[in-house]
Design a protein around this motif. Sequence first.
Motif, mmCIF file in Angstrom:
data_model
loop_
_atom_site.group_PDB
_atom_site.id
_atom_site.type_symbol
_atom_site.label_atom_id
_atom_site.label_comp_id
_atom_site.label_asym_id
_atom_site.label_seq_id
_atom_site.Cartn_x
_atom_site.Cartn_y
_atom_site.Cartn_z
ATOM 1 N N PHE A 169 -9.605 1.282 13.807
ATOM 2 C CA PHE A 169 -9.641 -0.094 13.310
ATOM 3 C C PHE A 169 -10.869 -0.820 13.863
ATOM 4 O O PHE A 169 -11.613 -1.458 13.110
ATOM 5 C CB PHE A 169 -8.354 -0.826 13.703
ATOM 6 N N GLY A 212 -9.407 -5.698 2.939
ATOM 7 C CA GLY A 212 -8.161 -5.183 3.510
ATOM 8 C C GLY A 212 -7.772 -3.837 2.924
ATOM 9 O O GLY A 212 -7.364 -2.916 3.644
ATOM 10 N N LEU A 263 -7.549 -0.175 4.843
ATOM 11 C CA LEU A 263 -6.379 0.710 4.796
ATOM 12 C C LEU A 263 -6.719 2.102 4.266
ATOM 13 O O LEU A 263 -6.118 3.094 4.682
ATOM 14 C CB LEU A 263 -5.275 0.083 3.942
#
Length: 147
Positions: free
Chosen positions: A108, A86, A90
């Motif tokens: 993404f 994660g 980011l």
Amino acid sequence: MRTTKDRIRHTLGFEIIGLLIFAPLASLLFDHQLFDMGLMAVVGSLIATFWNYAYNLLFDHAMVLLRGDVRKSTPIRVCHALLFEGGLLLLFMPMIAWYLGISLWEAFVMDIAMASFYLVYAFVYNLAYDRVFPIPFSVREQAAGQG
């Protein structure tokens, strides 16, 4: 245990072969220039390397503060892996969007595709590497005697 020379060969082979496979596939799949996809793969690898160091240092400090040691149970290892991925997402996703001039959603999707590719590739590469460059029997024997 593998030697330092063997580990360097493993790492360089992993990165070079991965780049040679990923960049053309990503270029075809996402309809971007081969150079751009190759650059994204190289930058992603560099970001992942630095993030790996920083994240694991932070995670270990958090473990010591919260639990008093750094031993990880299976649920903590799952959490560790998910938080790592994660955080990497980011860090890398905005760079992909900016460099390629695409939306965050497209970045993404591209980032997830890249992570998925490298997950499967790492499994196959390591399996093949262990067959092509097996650990010598004497080294395995020494390692078993130390445990």
